[in-house]
Design an enzyme around this catalytic site. Structure first.
Site, PDB file in Angstrom:
ATOM      1  N   PRO A 101       1.092  -1.020  -0.032  1.00 32.65           N
ATOM      2  CG  PRO A 101       0.025  -1.108   1.941  1.00 32.65           C
ATOM      3  CD  PRO A 101       0.721  -2.060   0.943  1.00 32.65           C
ATOM      4  N   GLY A 103       2.465   4.823   0.915  1.00 30.10           N
ATOM      5  CA  GLY A 103       1.733   5.899   1.843  1.00 30.10           C
ATOM      6  C   GLY A 103       1.817   5.778   2.496  1.00 30.10           C
ATOM      7  CG  LEU A 106       3.823  -0.833   4.504  1.00 29.09           C
ATOM      8  CD1 LEU A 106       2.719  -1.399   4.507  1.00 29.09           C
ATOM      9  CD2 LEU A 106       4.544  -1.103   6.352  1.00 29.09           C
ATOM     10  CB  SER A 108       4.695   1.796  -1.485  1.00 34.77           C
ATOM     11  OG  SER A 108       4.788   2.694  -1.237  1.00 34.77           O
ATOM     12  CG  ASP A 151      12.316   2.973   3.377  1.00 30.95           C
ATOM     13  OD1 ASP A 151      13.256   3.632   4.889  1.00 30.95           O
ATOM     14  OD2 ASP A 151      11.930   3.855   3.347  1.00 30.95           O
TER      15      ASP A 151
HETATM   16  O1  PMV Z   1       7.575   6.764   5.894  1.00 24.04           O
HETATM   17  P1  PMV Z   1       9.264   6.376   5.857  1.00 24.04           P
HETATM   18  O2  PMV Z   1       8.854   4.623   5.380  1.00 24.04           O
HETATM   19  O3  PMV Z   1       9.929   6.709   4.210  1.00 24.04           O
HETATM   20  O4  PMV Z   1      10.508   6.573   6.273  1.00 24.04           O
HETATM   21  C1  PMV Z   1      11.183   7.143   6.685  1.00 24.04           C
HETATM   22  C2  PMV Z   1      11.898   7.620   7.399  1.00 24.04           C
HETATM   23  C3  PMV Z   1      13.073   8.327   7.483  1.00 24.04           C
HETATM   24  O5  PMV Z   1      13.773   8.023   8.865  1.00 24.04           O
HETATM   25  C4  PMV Z   1      12.586   9.248   8.722  1.00 24.04           C
HETATM   26  C5  PMV Z   1      14.042   9.447   6.451  1.00 24.04           C
HETATM   27  C6  PMV Z   1      14.930   8.321   6.184  1.00 24.04           C
HETATM   28  O6  PMV Z   1      14.658   8.491   4.903  1.00 24.04           O
HETATM   29  O7  PMV Z   1      16.030   8.108   6.395  1.00 24.04           O
END
Ligand code: PMV
Length: 315
Positions: A101, A103, A106, A108, A151
Site C-alpha cells: 500500500p 504512503g 512500508l 513502496s 529504504d
Molecule cells: O516513511 P518512510 O517509511 O519512508 O520512513 C522514512 C524514515 C525517515 O527516517 C523518517 C527518513 C529517512 O529517509 O530515513
C-alpha cells in the site's frame, strides 16, 4: 525486449528519524513486493504506467522531468539516465504492479525505485546490486532530496539491514521474525515529518542530542537481542522506541492506540517509518499471532508479514 524486476517493501524496526542524525537504523524487508516491467520501444519516449497515474515525456532535460508529478520523477530519471548511459536511440515504457500500500511507510516508493532501476538496467546490461542501489537512491532523491537511502538499501539486499551515514551492514538472521502490520489509514508525508523533527531538534538541541545517545544504545541492545533471537527483549525495545518517536512528535492518537492494543498480546509494538500516520508493527511468534491479529482487526486493516530474504530480483 522486456525486462522484469521486483523488489520488497520494508519496515523500520528501530531508528527512523534518528538515522538522519547519525544513529543506526535497523530495517527489515517484508514479503510484499513491487514489480516493474520495462519494455524497450521504438519511439523516442519514456512512458510510465502505474495505478497512481501515467506520464510520458521525450527524453531530454531534467527541467522537463521536474514538470511531472513528483512521484514520477524517479522513474523518468532512471529511464532517461539509462538511455543516455547506453546511448540507446529508442525509448522505454515502464509499468508497475504493487502489493505494497502506498504512503503507509512500508517503503513502496523506494521499492518502486529499486525495481525500476533493476528492470531498466536489465534492458541493456544487468547491473550489480550495489549499482542498482546507487541508481535507486539517486532517483529517489529527485523526489525527496534528504532521503537517507535506508529504504532502498533494504529493498535491494533483502533481510535485515543496519543503516547509518557510515554505511549499511547485513545482519545474519535466518529465523522467521513474525510481524503484524496494522494500518492507521492516515496518509502521511515523510518530508513534512522530517521537517517537524528538524524543528523539534532546533528547539531542543540538548534534549535531542541525549535522545540520539539513548536511541544509539537502544539499537545496540536490539542487535544483541536479535542475535540471541530474544523476542521478549526485542519487543520491549520496540515499545521503548515508540516512546522515543512519541517524544519527537511523530506519533498520532490512532498510532498510539494501535500500539497500546498490540502491546497487550504481542512482544512489543511501535510505529514504523516517518509516522504522522502510516503503520505500526507488532512483534509476534506462533504463540501470539492469532490473538494479536484478532485484537487489531477490530480497529484496523492488518496483516502478517515475514522477512523477505531475496531483495531485488530479476525475473
Ligand atoms: O516513511 P518512510 O517509511 O519512508 O520512513 C522514512 C524514515 C525517515 O527516517 C523518517 C527518513 C529517512 O529517509 O530515513
Amino acid at each position: 525486449m522486456t525486462a522484469v524486476a521486483s523488489a520488497p517493501g520494508k519496515v523500520i524496526l528501530f531508528g527512523e528519524h534518528f538515522v538522519l542524525y547519525g544513529v543506526k537504523a535497523v530495517l527489515c524487508a517484508i514479503d510484499r513486493r513491487i514489480t516493474a516491467r520495462s519494455h524497450a520501444i521504438g519511439e523516442r519516449l519514456i512512458r510510465i504506467k502505474s495505478s497512481m497515474g501515467n506520464a510520458e515525456f521525450v527524453p531530454s532535460s531534467a527541467d522537463i522531468i521536474n514538470a511531472h508529478p513528483i512521484f514520477m520523477r524517479p522513474f523518468l530519471t532512471i529511464a532517461e539516465q539509462a538511455l543516455r548511459e547506453f546511448g540507446a536511440d529508442g525509448g522505454i515504457e515502464m509499468e508497475f504492479e504493487s502489493e505494497i500500500p502506498p504512503g503507509m511507510g512500508l517503503g513502496s516508493s523506494s521499492a518502486a525505485c529499486v525495481a525500476a532501476a533493476a528492470s531498466v538496467a536489465a534492458l541493456f546490461r544487468k547491473k550489480t546490486k550495489d549499482e542498482i542501489l546507487d541508481m535507486a537512491i539517486k532517483s529517489e532523491r529527485t523526489m525527496f532530496e534528504d532521503a537517507s537511502g535506508a529504504d532502498s538499501a533494504v529493498s535491494t539486499f533483502g533481510g535485515l539491514v543496519t543503516f547509518s551515514s557510515e554505511g549499511r551492514e547485513k545482519i545474519d538472521y535466518e529465523d522467521g521474525l513474525g510481524l503484524i502490520i496494522a494500518n492507521s489509514n492516515q496518509a502521511h508525508s515523510t518530508r513534512e515529518l522530517v521537517l517537524r523533527v528538524r524543528e523539534f531538534r532546533s528547539n531542543n538541541e540538548r534534549l535531542f542530542a541525549e535522545m540520539c545517545d539513548l536511541e544509539d544504545r537502544l539499537v545496540d541492545e536490539a542487535l544483541t537481542a536479535l542475535r540471541k533471537n530474544d523476542l521478549v527483549t526485542l519487543g520491549t525495545l520496540m515499545s521503548k522506541n515508540h516512546e522515543m518517536l512519541r517524544r519527537i512528535n511523530v506519533s498520532t492518537d490512532v498510532l498510539d492506540k494501535l500500539v497500546a492494543e498490540a502491546c497487550n498480546t504481542s512482544y512489543g509494538a511501535k510505529l514504523t517509518g516517518a509516522g504522522g500516520g502510516g503503520c505500526i508493527i507488532a512483534l509476534v511468534d506462533e504463540s501470539n499471532t492469532a490473538r494479536t491479529l484478532e485484537t487489531l482487526k477490530k480497529i484496523s486493516d492488518c496483516f502478517v508479514a515475514r522477512i523477505d530474504l531475496r531483495g531485488v530480483c530479476n525475473e
